[in-house]
Write an enzyme that holds these catalytic residues in place. Sequence first.
Site, short mmCIF file in Angstrom:
data_model
loop_
_atom_site.label_atom_id
_atom_site.label_comp_id
_atom_site.label_asym_id
_atom_site.label_seq_id
_atom_site.Cartn_x
_atom_site.Cartn_y
_atom_site.Cartn_z
CD1 TRP A 1 -32.72 79.55 41.35
CD2 TRP A 1 -34.79 78.70 41.44
NE1 TRP A 1 -32.86 78.68 40.28
CE2 TRP A 1 -34.13 78.15 40.31
CE3 TRP A 1 -36.11 78.31 41.69
CZ2 TRP A 1 -34.73 77.23 39.45
CZ3 TRP A 1 -36.71 77.39 40.83
CH2 TRP A 1 -36.02 76.87 39.73
CE1 TYR B 1 -15.29 77.62 40.73
CE2 TYR B 1 -17.00 77.71 42.40
CZ TYR B 1 -16.59 77.92 41.11
OH TYR B 1 -17.47 78.44 40.21
CE LYS C 1 -32.62 72.73 32.27
NZ LYS C 1 -32.20 72.78 33.63
CE LYS D 1 -24.38 82.96 45.27
NZ LYS D 1 -25.60 83.61 44.77
CB SER E 1 -27.24 72.59 39.02
OG SER E 1 -26.13 73.47 38.97
CB CYS F 1 -33.52 68.68 44.48
SG CYS F 1 -34.11 68.64 46.18
CD GLU G 1 -27.81 67.59 50.61
OE1 GLU G 1 -28.65 66.95 49.96
OE2 GLU G 1 -27.21 67.12 51.60
CB CYS G 2 -26.09 68.06 43.27
SG CYS G 2 -24.62 68.91 43.93
CD GLU H 1 -32.25 68.59 38.56
OE1 GLU H 1 -31.25 69.29 38.36
OE2 GLU H 1 -32.69 68.34 39.71
P1 NAD Z 1 -27.50 76.51 40.57
O1 NAD Z 1 -26.51 75.41 40.70
O2 NAD Z 1 -27.57 77.25 39.29
O3 NAD Z 1 -27.26 77.62 41.70
C1 NAD Z 1 -27.17 77.29 43.06
C2 NAD Z 1 -26.35 78.34 43.77
O4 NAD Z 1 -25.03 78.34 43.21
C3 NAD Z 1 -26.87 79.77 43.59
O5 NAD Z 1 -26.67 80.49 44.78
C4 NAD Z 1 -26.00 80.32 42.48
O6 NAD Z 1 -25.87 81.72 42.51
C5 NAD Z 1 -24.69 79.64 42.76
N1 NAD Z 1 -23.85 79.53 41.57
C6 NAD Z 1 -24.25 79.48 40.28
N2 NAD Z 1 -23.18 79.43 39.45
C7 NAD Z 1 -22.08 79.43 40.24
C8 NAD Z 1 -20.69 79.39 39.98
N3 NAD Z 1 -20.20 79.34 38.75
N4 NAD Z 1 -19.84 79.40 41.04
C9 NAD Z 1 -20.32 79.46 42.31
N5 NAD Z 1 -21.62 79.52 42.60
C10 NAD Z 1 -22.50 79.50 41.59
O7 NAD Z 1 -28.91 75.86 40.97
P2 NAD Z 1 -30.33 76.56 40.98
O8 NAD Z 1 -30.77 76.74 39.57
O9 NAD Z 1 -30.32 77.73 41.90
O10 NAD Z 1 -31.21 75.42 41.69
C11 NAD Z 1 -31.69 74.32 41.03
C12 NAD Z 1 -30.80 73.11 41.23
O11 NAD Z 1 -30.62 72.87 42.62
C13 NAD Z 1 -31.39 71.85 40.68
O12 NAD Z 1 -30.38 71.11 40.03
C14 NAD Z 1 -31.88 71.11 41.91
O13 NAD Z 1 -31.99 69.71 41.75
C15 NAD Z 1 -30.85 71.49 42.90
N6 NAD Z 1 -31.34 71.33 44.27
C16 NAD Z 1 -30.87 70.30 45.04
C17 NAD Z 1 -31.37 70.10 46.33
C18 NAD Z 1 -30.87 68.98 47.20
O14 NAD Z 1 -31.10 69.05 48.42
N7 NAD Z 1 -30.21 67.97 46.66
C19 NAD Z 1 -32.34 70.97 46.82
C20 NAD Z 1 -32.80 72.00 46.01
C21 NAD Z 1 -32.28 72.17 44.75
#
Ligand code: NAD
Length: 497
Positions: free
Chosen positions: A167, A255, A352, A191, A245, A302, A267-268, A401
């Site tokens: 988001w 999975y 948090k 998604k 994340s 991120c 990309e985490c 983080e």
């Molecule tokens: P998140 O991991 O909670 O969610 C990301 C996506 O995964 C969402 O669409 C979510 O619905 C989905 N998701 C959540 N739980 C899931 C599950 N159990 N199974 C499958 N899909 C699932 O992350 P967030 O809170 O939306 O975003 C913040 C994180 O994203 C931070 O850790 C940030 O560093 C990272 N991020 C990384 C980059 C990059 O380019 N490296 C860019 C932006 C954000």
Amino acid sequence: MTERSLTDWQQLASSLSLPHQAYLGGQFCDAAGGATFTAENPATGESLVAVAACQAEDVDRAVTIARDTFNAGTWRDLPPTERKAYLLRWAQLIEQHTDEIALLETLETGKPISQTTSVDIPGLIGGLRYYAEALDKLYGETAPNGPSSVCMIDREPVGVVAAVVPWNYPLIIAGWKIGPALGAGNSLILKPAEQSSLATLKVAALAAEAGIPDGAFQVVTGLGHEAGEALGRHMDVDAVGFTGSTEIGKRFLAYSAESNMKRVGLECGGKSPHIVTRDVEDLDKIAMYVAYGVWYNQGQTCHAGTRLIVDREVKEALLERLESWADKLAPGDPLDPANQIGAMIEQPQLEKVQHYLAEGQREGARLRFGGERVHRDSGGYYLTPAVLDDVSNDMRVAREEIFGPVLVVLTVDSLDEAITIANDTDYGLGAAIWTDKLSDGHRAAKALRAGTVWVNCYDHTSINAPFGGFKQSGQGRDKSLHAFDKYTELKTTWIEI
Ligand code: NAD
């Protein structure tokens, strides 16, 4: 961007229709079982709309449509010049609707309208245009194997791709996946995160208007552990492009292992070091980069430069300047075009961050300023930019983080010490160094273990530069032509003459 006042944006917001249905097979529809989740406005805490919460059966439907479209060749077999034309038409429609899409993103994420209009929507448009323009300029190869054979190497789309995105930059990051994945001829299922579906659905409506074939591009709205997991585990999804994340990124690897070994691009998270040596002249400029590098987007970036690793000799002078930047970057109503910092995404994220601030102090860090919840009467989630000083690199606030407006300060006495601390992390997304010594800049750039290293700048970015992480910050790269690697197969064809 149209110049609009706060009142203009408020009026537009009150008359805006809020997209809330999934986009499957060219139609907007509810989840088959009727499930929904609530989209909320982080600036007020109020509900916006009930959004379709797709379940496994909806994902199945989307994947079947995507596969049929792929097999029929209605998208993948178009000449690249035609796919390019569709993507450019789509980008143009998005540009024409910039204000509406930006407003939707601001309403659902709390991100300032000044930025959704100038950074996020243009970022999506730029991403689509870059990949559209690349499509008819990518050539195959021939491998030299003597006069009696021709050995051709071509790229083919992998098939059905799921893009699962976060988001914090929902549309920019979606563009980094849509461009190369859809552009290469795959059928793409996007998604969005549950916190940021609305603007994405408006973009989907424009895909239909641009004539992108039904089934080539679909949007599955829903919760992560429902729609996201169903995509990750699906036996007929060929590749996943995930941004989010590290915790959930690891789940996508599981999975994949437990289903069809689909390709997973990740990309985490990050905990990026921002080194300031003693050999610097312009602390005013550095303070500005450090401030924006960590506090931009409410600290929800991120590659935010969250660990300031600063030489003792310049630390106090730099922190003084940072305090005045924190005042300038005070959070406020995201609909007010004067504000550069808005609300945090949701109550749990705010809590948090507050928890980390308390935990850091319990571990011995000193709160120099900030970290205050403000504008409570609005019902929104506003936190002032914070600095935790006297941090050591083994504290949780230095290792984990936080994903909020918190800078932790680690004090050092040499560049070697700074580099050692910078690399002592599970992550490796970004890193930066400020120095007026050319050789130290080069030395640090080579030594820092991160996907992007900035020397005497921070967060410089362009769609043509690869972006991604070392270590637990991810696998593979978004942006640039290298992104096609995630969504294409190399095919070798031998022809005996
Ligand atoms: P998140 O991991 O909670 O969610 C990301 C996506 O995964 C969402 O669409 C979510 O619905 C989905 N998701 C959540 N739980 C899931 C599950 N159990 N199974 C499958 N899909 C699932 O992350 P967030 O809170 O939306 O975003 C913040 C994180 O994203 C931070 O850790 C940030 O560093 C990272 N991020 C990384 C980059 C990059 O380019 N490296 C860019 C932006 C954000």
